[in-house]
Design an enzyme around this catalytic site. Sequence first.
Site, short mmCIF file in Angstrom:
data_model
loop_
_atom_site.label_atom_id
_atom_site.label_comp_id
_atom_site.label_asym_id
_atom_site.label_seq_id
_atom_site.Cartn_x
_atom_site.Cartn_y
_atom_site.Cartn_z
N HIS A 444 0.81 -1.22 0.00
CA HIS A 444 0.00 0.00 0.00
C HIS A 444 0.85 1.28 0.00
CE1 HIS A 444 -3.79 1.74 -0.18
NE2 HIS A 444 -4.34 1.40 0.96
N ARG A 445 2.16 1.16 0.09
CA ARG A 445 3.02 2.33 -0.02
C ARG A 445 3.02 2.88 -1.44
NH1 ARG A 445 8.57 0.02 2.29
NH2 ARG A 445 7.88 -1.62 0.84
#
Length: 473
Positions: A444-445
């Site tokens: 999710h970065r």
Amino acid sequence: MTTMTDASVREFKMPDVGEGLTEAEILKWYVQPGDTVTDGQVVCEVETAKAAVELPIPYDGVVSELRFPEGTTVDVGTAIIAVRVAGGAPAPVPAQAEAAAPAAPEAPAAAATASAPAPASAEEAKPAARQPVLVGYGVSTSATKRRPRKGPEVTVLAPAQPELNGHAPAADSPRPLAKPPVRKLAKDLGVDLTAVTPSGPDGIITREDVHAAATPAAVTAPAPVAAAPAAPAPAASYDGVRETRIPVKGVRKATAAAMVGSAFTAPHVTEFVTVDVTRTMKLVEELKQDKEMQGRRVNPLLLIAKALLVAIKRNPDINASWDEANQEIVVKHYVNLGIAAATPRGLIVPNIKDAQDKTLPQLADSLGELVATAREGKTSPSAMQGGTVTITNVGVFGVDTGTPILNPGESAILAIGAIKLQPWVHKGKVKPRQVTTLALSFDHRLVDGELGSKVLADVAAILEQPKRLITWA
């Protein structure tokens, strides 16, 4: 005692067969002391943290010593085998052997000495500077001390390693034959190896022998007093053994470390979708009859892999990695498609290089080769490096789906669940259809919910209507 060094002996050191590996376990020796070897001949198989690898010897000569038995973990740069090369002087004989041996005629010895050409300089006297390193950072430059010998053809191992690959120790030693893991098992179970009857080749004690010896001990334990109620039997166990301890090393150790690092470094998000794959399954059966696919491995995984490649082409930002040091997102313009494979040594993830450029027949060939190599345990370290996106097929175990953990350095992994016949609303009516559940985990970065959802939705849409492999490609 002779202190002279035998200039004709070459020591082959454990190479770094991956990139930056520090150790490897010797799985099997293919040669023994006294065997003749040639340059390039495979002498042993070792297991690194990435794969099992066969090591070739870079010399011609005769094996004079194996430094470690099978099952030993050896640091990179440590000498594991010594070879007496052709044309060298015979190995020096220790004082004990010289005293026991009959005196040799002086004339032949003098003639042999006279016929040996002397080196022109100290530089020529040094052995060839050939480095037995396959890839990586090289080996240690520190000198290796040689062990004393009992004679020109006798190998002396360290006291803690009296047997090697099933060969008996000295006749005056009563120590039974057993490999280190078996000795540890006997110690854990309290079994005296001298009282165990061996069943292995050459009188070697096996794990089964130790288990068999441990079972009677439990049977012959003192019985409770007749008046007392019988004690409840212990829980069911495997061959009478309550616990088994398995050393964590090699591929399994590296996998555990990588998964822990990935799980606690990259913030994982997983999305799921259930999809009707009836048309894809029909296409699989049709492709099996196609002349272009004859002799090739055709299964649902092949079309799912192709569907993921098309989805990546439509959403290229999913094929990326996070560069923590430079605080950058690195988008890859190639797809090295990883396929998770369960092997006896643990889970490995070899990848198909530049999968985005392959036609369906070429992709089938690559998948077939990848699976066959993994099953044989011959996957090379290079085949498991540089992956960008991975597929894991948990459906082969009858599992509906799972939450896959990212392969380190990658941004997405797709899990395939079991394909089952289920009731499904199709064209307004409930019909039996082939259905599966897909799960996509992503970092999710660098992958937000929108991008991850688009990729998963595209894969599902292609599997529901496989003609999109043509219209979207």
